[in-house]
Scaffold this motif. Structure first.
Motif, PDB file in Angstrom:
ATOM      1  N   LYS A  28       0.808  -1.224   0.000  1.00  0.00           N
ATOM      2  CA  LYS A  28       0.000   0.000   0.000  1.00  0.00           C
ATOM      3  C   LYS A  28       0.840   1.273   0.000  1.00  0.00           C
ATOM      4  O   LYS A  28       0.356   2.344  -0.378  1.00  0.00           O
ATOM      5  CB  LYS A  28      -0.945  -0.021   1.200  1.00  0.00           C
ATOM      6  CG  LYS A  28      -2.067  -1.038   1.075  1.00  0.00           C
ATOM      7  CD  LYS A  28      -3.002  -0.994   2.254  1.00  0.00           C
ATOM      8  CE  LYS A  28      -4.240  -1.854   2.022  1.00  0.00           C
ATOM      9  NZ  LYS A  28      -3.939  -3.240   1.655  1.00  0.00           N
TER      10      LYS A  28
ATOM     11  N   HIS B   1       0.988   2.435  -6.026  1.00  0.00           N
ATOM     12  CA  HIS B   1      -0.149   1.632  -5.567  1.00  0.00           C
ATOM     13  C   HIS B   1      -1.477   2.378  -5.727  1.00  0.00           C
ATOM     14  O   HIS B   1      -2.478   1.811  -6.169  1.00  0.00           O
ATOM     15  CB  HIS B   1       0.035   1.220  -4.108  1.00  0.00           C
ATOM     16  CG  HIS B   1      -1.062   0.333  -3.586  1.00  0.00           C
ATOM     17  ND1 HIS B   1      -1.094  -1.023  -3.821  1.00  0.00           N
ATOM     18  CD2 HIS B   1      -2.183   0.612  -2.862  1.00  0.00           C
ATOM     19  CE1 HIS B   1      -2.176  -1.548  -3.260  1.00  0.00           C
ATOM     20  NE2 HIS B   1      -2.858  -0.569  -2.681  1.00  0.00           N
ATOM     21  N   MET B   2      -1.502   3.660  -5.382  1.00  0.00           N
ATOM     22  CA  MET B   2      -2.747   4.418  -5.384  1.00  0.00           C
ATOM     23  C   MET B   2      -3.000   5.174  -6.685  1.00  0.00           C
ATOM     24  O   MET B   2      -3.982   5.922  -6.787  1.00  0.00           O
ATOM     25  CB  MET B   2      -2.743   5.412  -4.210  1.00  0.00           C
ATOM     26  CG  MET B   2      -2.722   4.758  -2.845  1.00  0.00           C
ATOM     27  SD  MET B   2      -4.139   3.663  -2.568  1.00  0.00           S
ATOM     28  CE  MET B   2      -5.506   4.824  -2.695  1.00  0.00           C
TER      29      MET B   2
ATOM     30  N   GLY C 174      -5.937   2.303  -6.076  1.00  0.00           N
ATOM     31  CA  GLY C 174      -5.486   1.340  -5.076  1.00  0.00           C
ATOM     32  C   GLY C 174      -6.266   0.044  -5.032  1.00  0.00           C
ATOM     33  O   GLY C 174      -6.152  -0.710  -4.065  1.00  0.00           O
TER      34      GLY C 174
ATOM     35  N   ASP D 261      -6.532  -8.795  -5.114  1.00  0.00           N
ATOM     36  CA  ASP D 261      -7.237  -8.558  -3.857  1.00  0.00           C
ATOM     37  C   ASP D 261      -8.199  -9.695  -3.527  1.00  0.00           C
ATOM     38  O   ASP D 261      -8.313 -10.129  -2.378  1.00  0.00           O
ATOM     39  CB  ASP D 261      -8.011  -7.234  -3.916  1.00  0.00           C
ATOM     40  CG  ASP D 261      -7.104  -6.013  -3.967  1.00  0.00           C
ATOM     41  OD1 ASP D 261      -5.890  -6.164  -3.735  1.00  0.00           O
ATOM     42  OD2 ASP D 261      -7.612  -4.922  -4.259  1.00  0.00           O
TER      43      ASP D 261
END
Length: 546
Positions: A139, A144-145, A149, A155
């Motif tokens: 993160k 990542h974002m 994200g 996930d």
């Protein structure tokens, strides 16, 4: 009134389109017109625009088709004949005795794309692999974002929590250490979503403060490099001259984005397209009988289903979900929608999977029992619910709108009013993720033969956040079963847990499996090397035409 795409083609193309109309109406026109389009390359008629050009960010087949196998490579691939994991960017690998440590030897002299927006100074090395995986698993990673994200596939499988560390041994060797052993780990590294990006390109974008370009102006090591894209119109690619793999590539590749299946078929017949994706099931016989066209078919690793939003009353009650299931006739739905190209689903996994249970019973169509069960659970006549229907065609559901209309009729017979809802595809998927639906007709196409590729993305608790669990159903008991299955390598041991998971799904009914459909693709007979990829998106490397 919605105009027929074929009639629109007639209006726009005159005599040429008249033959198309005649072909579509009479199941076969003996003379195929020669295209005036002399493009030196392959034109592939696709059904929609990708959300982006990075499959790490999106499980949509449209995005996967446009990017995974055209622009990128993975550490591993699947042998399309038997589903075994085979080398790709990793030439070899070893696994420690305890199953916790994987060491990969990388292929040397693998060149990244050179475009008008990036000129690489080096070949692929360990830094690129670590960057690509760390982007979705850490993160605090600088990228990542960048796109919000969310990495739906990783996930939903909890890969970020599974991996303890990724270590660089040298420039061409990496080590991945897991927190616990997992029998499907290698298969997950070979899926469409485990693509390898360029760290050097990312570093340049970060300096320029243009990090979002990594997903819209992609750089990979795959057989084609990205040229440009016009929303709902086309995507252009060029041959990657320094591609490490198969050298027989077409010079140019174009995705002609055409949402209507009948218009895609019209373009295929007239030679405006060389190949098309997702032919409508009602058009299969037309293609079979049209001279100059080829239709390929393979059993699909997929499932089409009706999922209930179990986070919303009254769909949080298993008995209400059971009542709605009893109200529909799955056999009639398949006959009306799939045209003999699908079978009734008993489990979420298809019969080709070793986790499939042939002895599991389907609920029989019983509107009287459905009405009684609804009343017992406080659902009175006149209750209104919505059924969301995909706006796009998929093998697992080639006409979700029509299926929703049929379900609307079935539920009306038991006193339930149905509103059918659909949106443009990107909007549809985003609103689904937000949980705005009561129920949805959608499905899943697996990216490998391991049953984990169905059980976790579709119904695990983690898959709610990632957006692939359309039922919004979270069962600790279910999660425990499918997690335990991954601690074993023998099929018989894993079957024990998956059979228990099947029984739990049948009892709780967060979704109703409807169909397992065959996978089709159509192309002109002068196209060579175009084969159905049973384990994911379309592959156009090695496809040529005379």
């Amino acid at each position: 009134m919605i105009k027929s795409p074929v009639l629109y083609s007639l209006h726009k193309r005159g005599k040429q389109a008249f033959c198309v109309l005649f072909t579509l109406g009479l199941f076969g026109c003996d003379v195929l017109l020669t295209s005036t389009n002399q493009t030196t390359g392959i034109i592939y008629c696709s059904e929609g625009s990708p959300t982006n050009f990075n499959p790490q960010l999106d499980t949509s087949g449209t995005t996967v088709d446009a990017s995974s196998h055209q622009i990128y490579d993975r550490l591993l691939d699947f042998d399309p004949q038997n589903g075994n994991v085979i080398p790709s960017l990793a030439t070899s690998w070893t696994i420690s005795d305890d199953g916790l440590k994987y060491t990969f030897q990388l292929r040397k002299n693998v060149e990244f794309h050179q475009t008008n927006y990036f000129v690489p100074s080096r070949a692929l090395n360990a830094d690129d692999v670590i960057f690509s995986f760390d982007r979705w698993r850490l993160k605090d990673h600088p990228f990542h974002m960048v796109a919000g994200g969310t990495y739906p596939y990783a996930d939903s499988l909890g890969l970020d929590k599974l991996i303890a560390s990724i270590n660089r041994i040298n420039g061409y060797r990496i080590e991945i250490v897991l927190h616990h052993s997992q029998s499907s780990f290698l298969a997950n590294l070979a899926t469409d979503f485990a693509v390898i990006l360029s760290k050097e390109y990312a570093d340049q974008l970060e300096i320029k403060q243009l990090k979002s370009k990594i997903d819209s102006q992609p750089i990979g090591t795959g057989p084609f490099k990205f040229v440009n894209f016009r929303q709902d119109s086309f995507i252009r690619y060029q041959k990657h001259d320094k591609y490490w793999g198969e050298s027989i590539q077409t010079e140019n590749l174009i995705f002609d984005i055409t949402s209507s299946s009948s218009l895609r078929l019209a373009k295929l017949i007239t030679g405006e397209c060389d190949a098309m994706g997702l032919p409508a099931h009602s058009e299969l016989e037309i293609i079979r009988q049209s001279k100059g066209l080829v239709l390929d078919e393979k059993p699909g690793l997929n499932v089409g289903f009706w999922a209930f939003n179990t986070s919303k009353p009254p769909f949080n009650k298993p008995e209400v979900r059971r009542a709605l299931s009893l109200a529909i006739d799955k056999n009639a739905l398949i006959e009306a929608i799939y045209f003999d190209s699908a079978i009734v689903a008993k489990n979420i996994v298809p019969p080709t999977s070793w986790a499939f249970q042939a002895e599991q019973k389907n609920l029989s169509y019983n509107p009287s029992a459905a009405k009684k069960l609804l009343q017992e659970n406080g659902i009175e006549a006149g209750f209104t619910m919505n059924v969301w229907a995909m706006p796009v065609e998929r093998a697992y559901n080639p006409n979700a709108i029509k299926m929703a209309e049929l379900i609307q009729g079935y539920l009306q017979a038991v006193g339930v009013k149905v509103n059918i809802i659909s949106y443009e595809w990107s909007t549809f998927r985003e609103k689904l993720k937000q949980g705005d639906h009561d129920s949805v007709l959608i499905g899943w196409s697996a990216d490998n033969g391991d049953p984990d590729n169905f059980y976790r993305p579709l119904l695990s608790c983690a898959a709610i956040k990632s957006g692939t669990n359309r039922a919004m159903w979270c069962s600790p008991e279910y999660d425990s079963l499918i997690d335990q299955a991954l601690h074993f390598t023998q099929i018989e041991d894993r079957q024990y847990f998956y059979y228990k998971a099947n029984a739990l799904i049948a009892e709780q009914l967060p979704l109703i499996p409807i169909a397992h459909a065959s996978k089709y693709q159509a192309y002109r007979e002068n196209v060579k090397g175009f084969e159905i990829n049973p384990y994911g998106g379309v592959q156009l490397a090695g496809v040529t035409k005379n």
